[in-house]
Motif scaffolding. Structure first.
Motif, PDB file in Angstrom:
ATOM      1  N   PRO A   1      41.113  40.285  34.611  1.00  0.00           N
ATOM      2  CA  PRO A   1      41.917  39.090  34.880  1.00  0.00           C
ATOM      3  C   PRO A   1      42.806  39.229  36.113  1.00  0.00           C
ATOM      4  CG  PRO A   1      42.125  39.793  32.580  1.00  0.00           C
ATOM      5  CD  PRO A   1      41.392  40.871  33.295  1.00  0.00           C
ATOM      6  N   LEU A   2      43.301  40.451  36.369  1.00  0.00           N
ATOM      7  CA  LEU A   2      44.127  40.669  37.559  1.00  0.00           C
ATOM      8  C   LEU A   2      43.298  40.487  38.828  1.00  0.00           C
ATOM      9  CD1 LEU A   2      46.076  43.752  36.205  1.00  0.00           C
ATOM     10  CD2 LEU A   2      47.019  41.463  36.576  1.00  0.00           C
ATOM     11  N   ALA A   3      42.072  41.022  38.804  1.00  0.00           N
ATOM     12  CA  ALA A   3      41.192  40.867  39.957  1.00  0.00           C
ATOM     13  C   ALA A   3      40.802  39.407  40.174  1.00  0.00           C
ATOM     14  CB  ALA A   3      39.935  41.716  39.773  1.00  0.00           C
ATOM     15  N   LEU A   4      40.769  38.636  39.089  1.00  0.00           N
ATOM     16  CA  LEU A   4      40.421  37.209  39.185  1.00  0.00           C
ATOM     17  C   LEU A   4      41.611  36.345  39.591  1.00  0.00           C
ATOM     18  CD1 LEU A   4      38.154  36.839  36.013  1.00  0.00           C
ATOM     19  CD2 LEU A   4      37.411  36.832  38.408  1.00  0.00           C
ATOM     20  N   GLY A   5      42.810  36.926  39.641  1.00  0.00           N
ATOM     21  CA  GLY A   5      43.964  36.196  40.131  1.00  0.00           C
ATOM     22  C   GLY A   5      44.802  35.513  39.074  1.00  0.00           C
ATOM     23  N   ILE A   6      44.866  36.090  37.874  1.00  0.00           N
ATOM     24  CA  ILE A   6      45.649  35.469  36.802  1.00  0.00           C
ATOM     25  C   ILE A   6      47.124  35.351  37.180  1.00  0.00           C
ATOM     26  CG2 ILE A   6      45.985  37.669  35.561  1.00  0.00           C
ATOM     27  CD1 ILE A   6      45.900  36.050  32.948  1.00  0.00           C
ATOM     28  N   THR A   7      47.666  36.357  37.862  1.00  0.00           N
ATOM     29  CA  THR A   7      49.087  36.325  38.226  1.00  0.00           C
ATOM     30  C   THR A   7      49.376  35.176  39.183  1.00  0.00           C
ATOM     31  OG1 THR A   7      49.273  38.704  37.888  1.00  0.00           O
ATOM     32  CG2 THR A   7      50.960  37.674  39.252  1.00  0.00           C
ATOM     33  N   ASP A   8      48.511  34.974  40.144  1.00  0.00           N
ATOM     34  CA  ASP A   8      48.683  33.889  41.117  1.00  0.00           C
ATOM     35  C   ASP A   8      48.559  32.525  40.438  1.00  0.00           C
ATOM     36  OD1 ASP A   8      48.097  35.616  43.905  1.00  0.00           O
ATOM     37  OD2 ASP A   8      46.987  36.295  42.160  1.00  0.00           O
ATOM     38  N   ALA A   9      47.558  32.387  39.558  1.00  0.00           N
ATOM     39  CA  ALA A   9      47.338  31.102  38.883  1.00  0.00           C
ATOM     40  C   ALA A   9      48.527  30.742  38.000  1.00  0.00           C
ATOM     41  CB  ALA A   9      46.053  31.167  38.054  1.00  0.00           C
ATOM     42  N   PHE A  10      49.054  31.732  37.279  1.00  0.00           N
ATOM     43  CA  PHE A  10      50.206  31.474  36.419  1.00  0.00           C
ATOM     44  C   PHE A  10      51.449  31.144  37.247  1.00  0.00           C
ATOM     45  CE2 PHE A  10      49.514  33.086  31.876  1.00  0.00           C
ATOM     46  CZ  PHE A  10      48.158  32.779  31.899  1.00  0.00           C
ATOM     47  N   ALA A  11      51.623  31.848  38.368  1.00  0.00           N
ATOM     48  CA  ALA A  11      52.805  31.629  39.212  1.00  0.00           C
ATOM     49  C   ALA A  11      52.862  30.199  39.731  1.00  0.00           C
ATOM     50  CB  ALA A  11      52.817  32.615  40.371  1.00  0.00           C
ATOM     51  N   GLU A  12      51.698  29.600  39.975  1.00  0.00           N
ATOM     52  CA  GLU A  12      51.668  28.208  40.451  1.00  0.00           C
ATOM     53  C   GLU A  12      52.281  27.244  39.439  1.00  0.00           C
ATOM     54  OE1 GLU A  12      47.670  27.225  41.449  1.00  0.00           O
ATOM     55  OE2 GLU A  12      47.562  28.671  43.106  1.00  0.00           O
ATOM     56  N   HIS A  13      52.323  27.672  38.168  1.00  0.00           N
ATOM     57  CA  HIS A  13      52.900  26.838  37.111  1.00  0.00           C
ATOM     58  C   HIS A  13      54.235  27.391  36.624  1.00  0.00           C
ATOM     59  CE1 HIS A  13      49.291  24.333  36.718  1.00  0.00           C
ATOM     60  NE2 HIS A  13      48.592  25.442  36.874  1.00  0.00           N
ATOM     61  N   GLY A  14      54.823  28.302  37.405  1.00  0.00           N
ATOM     62  CA  GLY A  14      56.124  28.843  37.050  1.00  0.00           C
ATOM     63  C   GLY A  14      56.099  29.797  35.879  1.00  0.00           C
ATOM     64  N   LEU A  15      54.950  30.433  35.617  1.00  0.00           N
ATOM     65  CA  LEU A  15      54.791  31.345  34.488  1.00  0.00           C
ATOM     66  C   LEU A  15      54.849  32.796  34.966  1.00  0.00           C
ATOM     67  CD1 LEU A  15      51.838  29.447  32.806  1.00  0.00           C
ATOM     68  CD2 LEU A  15      54.173  29.580  31.906  1.00  0.00           C
TER      69      LEU A  15
END
Length: 426
Positions: free
Chosen positions: A75-89
């Motif tokens: 999930p980290l390689a797929l960009g979970i952190t970036d995707a969540f950050a876009e929603h303030g998570l």
């Protein structure tokens, strides 16, 4: 403030994280997606695959998740952190760009060379003929690595040219590691002793965790194929206090500074796989998440609340202080399905778990398990991680194997020598 927390993943590492987080007085509700039979005893299960980033993000928004803790690398390689950050998570784990330290061995190797971080000499090729030509010209053993993610199994130590040629063929022609084998790295073999070194970091401050050592090979005395890890122990006596200071100064600090200088600050846990050669540390690989099975002994030694540490790292607000660690040693022995890391059968009932749960200073972390009706069954290659703590490595080993002897299923396999290097040194 009470926190809602989501743990992503389904292995032994995730069960250990769930176990530790469940003890936090700051916790309100704990979820695990998708989890396993062990996680489900402590956290509410969420039937979402670890790689389904949109569904995980939707769940986190709907359930007002205050912190998501990512266990595995995918999930980290797929960009979970970036995707969540876009929603303030908030997510504990690096961005997709920073996760390249694990998702691309080529990126990691170039990064280390650029920042003077000690590592083995390497030849990087994406052409089969070029790889074969290099091998035929090279004298001495080689380590052949698939460039991308391969669940910890994309590395082959080759002692002869024939072994190296076969490793390249399997990766690039047979594609046993899928797209991860599009490019291969051929590293000089480093003779020494491996060790694992984890740190928590918020991109600036660095909090070292205890040292540990994994056992990658399937069979006793490091024989057989590489696996995801058959056991681990902490501390690793190969890393002295003086050597730890060198690892921090020569490897970890340059890596964290280098990622920040690239504009991709690294927040999360950085796991450095090391080879200690004649007392000098070299990086074998970087991982961008907690190791599995190293997490199990590390967390049973952590003598403080894990949740605020992960939360502050995710916010960029770690306190610059040492972690509280019990002086006791810890050992994890992995019980695996017969045939692992090759083909294996699933669905066998696991016997003896209730009795094992009564053992003192011992924890049975689930990895590849499922619940069918009222029974726990095998559901993966690595099934359980029997973990024990004791005044010495020897005591922890004895406790782990005593507890392990209570548990069984048809075809179970495990190594009988976990911690043997520590015992040799002692």
């Amino acid at each position: 403030m009470a926190m809602n927390v989501l743990v992503v993943g389904s292995g032994g590492r995730e069960h250990a994280l769930v176990w530790k987080l469940a003890q936090s007085p700051l916790l309100q509700t704990l979820y695990c997606a998708p989890g396993n039979a062990g996680c489900q005893q402590l956290a509410e299960p969420v039937d979402i695959a670890e790689s389904d980033i949109p569904a995980l993000c939707h769940f986190a928004r709907e359930h007002q998740i205050d912190l998501t803790v990512v266990g595995p690398e995918t999930p980290l390689a797929l960009g979970i952190t970036d995707a969540f950050a876009e929603h303030g998570l908030k997510v504990f784990g690096p961005s997709q760009a920073a996760a390249q330290l694990e998702s691309s061995k080529t990126f990691a190797k170039t990064f280390m060379q650029d920042h003077g971080i000690p590592t083995a000499a390497v030849e990087i090729v994406d052409d089969l003929a070029a790889a074969q030509a290099y091998i035929r010209q090279h004298n001495g053993p080689l380590v052949v690595k698939a460039d991308g993610l391969a669940a910890g199994k994309g590395v082959t130590v080759c002692h002869t040219r024939e072994e190296a040629l076969e490793a390249v063929r399997l990766a690039m022609v047979e594609r046993v590691f899928g797209d991860a084998g599009d490019r291969v790295l051929m590293e000089a073999f480093l003779p020494g002793e491996e060790a694992s070194f984890h740190v928590l970091t918020d991109g600036e401050r660095i909090l070292p965790m205890p040292t540990s050592q994994d056992h990658k090979r399937a069979f006793d005395r490091d024989q057989g194929p590489n696996t995801g890890g058959m056991g681990a122990y902490s501390p690793a006596p190969v890393i002295t206090d003086a050597l730890q200071e060198r690892i921090l100064a020569e490897i970890v600090e340059p890596a964290i500074r280098g990622m920040a200088a690239r504009g991709t600050p690294y927040r999360g846990v950085l796991y450095t796989g090391l080879m200690i050669v004649d007392g000098d540390p070299f990086v074998v690989e970087f991982n961008v998440r907690f190791g599995d099975p190293e997490t199990q002994p590390l967390l049973v030694r952590l003598d403080e609340d894990l949740l605020p540490l992960l939360d502050r790292a995710a916010q960029g607000a770690l306190e610059n202080r040492p972690l509280s660690i019990t002086p006791e040693a810890a050992v994890c022995v992995v019980m695996a399905s017969g045939g692992y890391p090759g083909t294996y059968r699933k669905g066998f009932p696991v016997e003896g778990l209730e009795h094992a749960s009564t053992m003192e200073n011992t924890w049975v972390f689930h990895a590849g398990t499922a619940r069918q009706a009222d029974r726990i069954t095998t559901n993966g290659g690595r099934v359980l991680g029997v973990t024990a703590r004791g005044a010495s490595v020897a005591t922890a080993i004895e406790r782990a194997y005593h507890t392990l002897s209570c548990i069984s299923w048809p075809g179970v396999q495990y190594r009988r020598d976990i911690g043997y290097r520590a015992m040799q040194r002692l």
